[in-house]
Design a protein around this motif. Structure first.
Motif, PDB file in Angstrom:
ATOM      1  N   TRP A   8      91.153   2.207  95.705  1.00  0.00           N
ATOM      2  CA  TRP A   8      90.506   3.049  94.696  1.00  0.00           C
ATOM      3  C   TRP A   8      90.558   4.516  95.087  1.00  0.00           C
ATOM      4  N   MET A   9      90.458   4.805  96.379  1.00  0.00           N
ATOM      5  CA  MET A   9      90.509   6.197  96.816  1.00  0.00           C
ATOM      6  C   MET A   9      91.912   6.774  96.600  1.00  0.00           C
ATOM      7  N   GLU A  10      92.920   5.994  96.915  1.00  0.00           N
ATOM      8  CA  GLU A  10      94.298   6.452  96.702  1.00  0.00           C
ATOM      9  C   GLU A  10      94.564   6.659  95.214  1.00  0.00           C
ATOM     10  N   ASN A  11      94.061   5.781  94.374  1.00  0.00           N
ATOM     11  CA  ASN A  11      94.189   5.935  92.928  1.00  0.00           C
ATOM     12  C   ASN A  11      93.521   7.232  92.466  1.00  0.00           C
ATOM     13  N   ALA A  12      92.323   7.489  92.958  1.00  0.00           N
ATOM     14  CA  ALA A  12      91.597   8.708  92.579  1.00  0.00           C
ATOM     15  C   ALA A  12      92.334   9.957  93.048  1.00  0.00           C
ATOM     16  N   ARG A  13      92.954   9.888  94.210  1.00  0.00           N
ATOM     17  CA  ARG A  13      93.687  11.045  94.759  1.00  0.00           C
ATOM     18  C   ARG A  13      94.959  11.361  93.983  1.00  0.00           C
ATOM     19  N   ARG A  14      95.498  10.394  93.291  1.00  0.00           N
ATOM     20  CA  ARG A  14      96.745  10.616  92.548  1.00  0.00           C
ATOM     21  C   ARG A  14      96.496  10.973  91.084  1.00  0.00           C
ATOM     22  N   ARG A  15      95.261  11.119  90.722  1.00  0.00           N
ATOM     23  CA  ARG A  15      94.925  11.452  89.332  1.00  0.00           C
ATOM     24  C   ARG A  15      94.803  12.950  89.156  1.00  0.00           C
ATOM     25  N   ARG A  16      94.861  13.359  87.898  1.00  0.00           N
ATOM     26  CA  ARG A  16      94.566  14.718  87.515  1.00  0.00           C
ATOM     27  C   ARG A  16      93.218  14.688  86.806  1.00  0.00           C
ATOM     28  N   TRP A  17      92.344  15.605  87.208  1.00  0.00           N
ATOM     29  CA  TRP A  17      90.965  15.671  86.738  1.00  0.00           C
ATOM     30  C   TRP A  17      90.697  17.039  86.125  1.00  0.00           C
ATOM     31  N   VAL A  18      89.911  17.067  85.057  1.00  0.00           N
ATOM     32  CA  VAL A  18      89.416  18.326  84.504  1.00  0.00           C
ATOM     33  C   VAL A  18      87.896  18.246  84.509  1.00  0.00           C
ATOM     34  N   VAL A  19      87.266  19.179  85.205  1.00  0.00           N
ATOM     35  CA  VAL A  19      85.809  19.292  85.192  1.00  0.00           C
ATOM     36  C   VAL A  19      85.481  20.263  84.070  1.00  0.00           C
ATOM     37  N   MET A  20      84.788  19.758  83.061  1.00  0.00           N
ATOM     38  CA  MET A  20      84.576  20.497  81.815  1.00  0.00           C
ATOM     39  C   MET A  20      83.102  20.708  81.507  1.00  0.00           C
ATOM     40  N   GLY A  21      82.847  21.613  80.588  1.00  0.00           N
ATOM     41  CA  GLY A  21      81.496  21.883  80.113  1.00  0.00           C
ATOM     42  C   GLY A  21      81.349  23.356  79.782  1.00  0.00           C
ATOM     43  N   VAL A  22      80.196  23.709  79.273  1.00  0.00           N
ATOM     44  CA  VAL A  22      79.942  25.101  78.901  1.00  0.00           C
ATOM     45  C   VAL A  22      79.823  25.960  80.150  1.00  0.00           C
ATOM     46  N   SER A  23      79.938  27.248  79.949  1.00  0.00           N
ATOM     47  CA  SER A  23      79.790  28.191  81.050  1.00  0.00           C
ATOM     48  C   SER A  23      78.412  28.018  81.689  1.00  0.00           C
ATOM     49  N   GLY A  24      78.382  28.068  83.011  1.00  0.00           N
ATOM     50  CA  GLY A  24      77.121  27.965  83.730  1.00  0.00           C
ATOM     51  C   GLY A  24      76.704  26.563  84.108  1.00  0.00           C
ATOM     52  N   LEU A  96      86.019  22.673  75.683  1.00  0.00           N
ATOM     53  CA  LEU A  96      84.897  22.415  74.777  1.00  0.00           C
ATOM     54  C   LEU A  96      85.241  21.565  73.566  1.00  0.00           C
ATOM     55  N   LYS A  97      86.438  21.723  73.041  1.00  0.00           N
ATOM     56  CA  LYS A  97      86.797  21.013  71.815  1.00  0.00           C
ATOM     57  C   LYS A  97      87.800  19.904  72.105  1.00  0.00           C
ATOM     58  N   ARG A  98      87.751  18.880  71.281  1.00  0.00           N
ATOM     59  CA  ARG A  98      88.675  17.754  71.430  1.00  0.00           C
ATOM     60  C   ARG A  98      90.126  18.231  71.385  1.00  0.00           C
ATOM     61  N   ARG A  99      90.442  19.150  70.488  1.00  0.00           N
ATOM     62  CA  ARG A  99      91.835  19.605  70.384  1.00  0.00           C
ATOM     63  C   ARG A  99      92.286  20.322  71.652  1.00  0.00           C
ATOM     64  N   TYR A 100      91.364  20.970  72.367  1.00  0.00           N
ATOM     65  CA  TYR A 100      91.726  21.590  73.648  1.00  0.00           C
ATOM     66  C   TYR A 100      92.050  20.498  74.669  1.00  0.00           C
ATOM     67  N   VAL A 112      91.773  12.687  83.402  1.00  0.00           N
ATOM     68  CA  VAL A 112      90.376  12.243  83.389  1.00  0.00           C
ATOM     69  C   VAL A 112      89.480  13.477  83.296  1.00  0.00           C
ATOM     70  N   PHE A 113      88.511  13.426  82.390  1.00  0.00           N
ATOM     71  CA  PHE A 113      87.574  14.529  82.203  1.00  0.00           C
ATOM     72  C   PHE A 113      86.223  14.191  82.821  1.00  0.00           C
ATOM     73  N   VAL A 114      85.654  15.169  83.501  1.00  0.00           N
ATOM     74  CA  VAL A 114      84.307  15.069  84.053  1.00  0.00           C
ATOM     75  C   VAL A 114      83.479  16.084  83.275  1.00  0.00           C
ATOM     76  N   HIS A 115      82.681  15.591  82.332  1.00  0.00           N
ATOM     77  CA  HIS A 115      81.893  16.475  81.469  1.00  0.00           C
ATOM     78  C   HIS A 115      80.523  16.702  82.094  1.00  0.00           C
ATOM     79  N   ASP A 153      87.333   7.227  73.135  1.00  0.00           N
ATOM     80  CA  ASP A 153      88.736   6.987  73.489  1.00  0.00           C
ATOM     81  C   ASP A 153      89.285   7.988  74.516  1.00  0.00           C
ATOM     82  N   GLU A 154      88.428   8.840  75.064  1.00  0.00           N
ATOM     83  CA  GLU A 154      88.856   9.812  76.069  1.00  0.00           C
ATOM     84  C   GLU A 154      88.420   9.329  77.457  1.00  0.00           C
ATOM     85  N   ALA A 155      89.375   9.306  78.380  1.00  0.00           N
ATOM     86  CA  ALA A 155      89.057   8.884  79.748  1.00  0.00           C
ATOM     87  C   ALA A 155      88.165   9.927  80.392  1.00  0.00           C
TER      88      ALA A 155
END
Length: 181
Positions: A8-24, A96-100, A112-115, A153-155
């Motif tokens: 699981w750690m190797e799987n997590a290391r090979r992923r691309r992640w976006v940490v998202m949310g509003v400013s602040g 912020l938006k689905r289209r982004y 993978v998004f971390v909201h 439907d979003e990871a």
């Protein structure tokens, strides 16, 4: 057990992640922490904003979709390059938006998004505690108005910023373990 932990750690290391949310909400801090926990590269999405976008935000004017387009395409290319190399990457970006998010996901369908979400008052307090940042607290309302939460439907995972950074990282690691099972 150790073998499944490694998997699981190797799987997590090979992923691309976006940490998202509003400013602040703590995207940069949590992005760095996640990248450190996984031992992968971190990229601050705000660093790629063109000077015109930074000036516009600093003046208290929200960015439009047109303002964001080239910036998002640049971030998409970073994600795609990491995916092509089969390398992990953590990127902080408001998304912020689905289209982004769809535009970013075009660089890696497995993104993978971390909201990071939280109480408006807590976020405003955090924004006031970072003097000199180009994003003024006055733009928080426009960001909250634009925010479209992750869809089914979003990871990704949604985390409450009322928890400590350590708790949030533990929740992320638990999420990774569950995805590997």
């Amino acid at each position: 057990m150790a073998e499944s932990l490694d998997r699981w750690m190797e799987n997590a290391r090979r992923r691309r992640w976006v940490v998202m949310g509003v400013s602040g909400c703590g995207k940069s801090e949590m992005g760095r922490r996640l990248a450190d926990a996984l031992g992968i590269a971190y990229a601050e999405g705000d660093d790629d904003h063109p000077p015109a976008n930074v000036a516009k935000m600093a003046a208290g004017t929200p960015l439009t979709d047109i303002d964001r387009r080239d910036w998002l395409l640049l971030l998409q290319s970073r994600i795609a390059a990491a995916a092509a190399r089969n390398e992990g990457l953590v990127l902080s970006c408001s998304s912020l938006k689905r289209r982004y998010r769809d535009l970013l996901r075009a660089g890696d369908p497995a993104l993978v998004f971390v909201h990071l979400h939280g109480d408006r008052a807590l976020i405003a307090q955090r924004m006031h505690q970072r003097p000199g940042h180009f994003m003024p607290p006055a733009l928080l309302e426009s960001q909250l108005r634009d925010l479209e939460p992750l869809q089914a439907d979003e990871a990704g995972i949604v985390l409450d910023i009322a928890d400590t950074p350590e708790q949030l990282i533990e929740q992320l690691m638990q999420h990774c373990r569950q995805q590997a099972d």
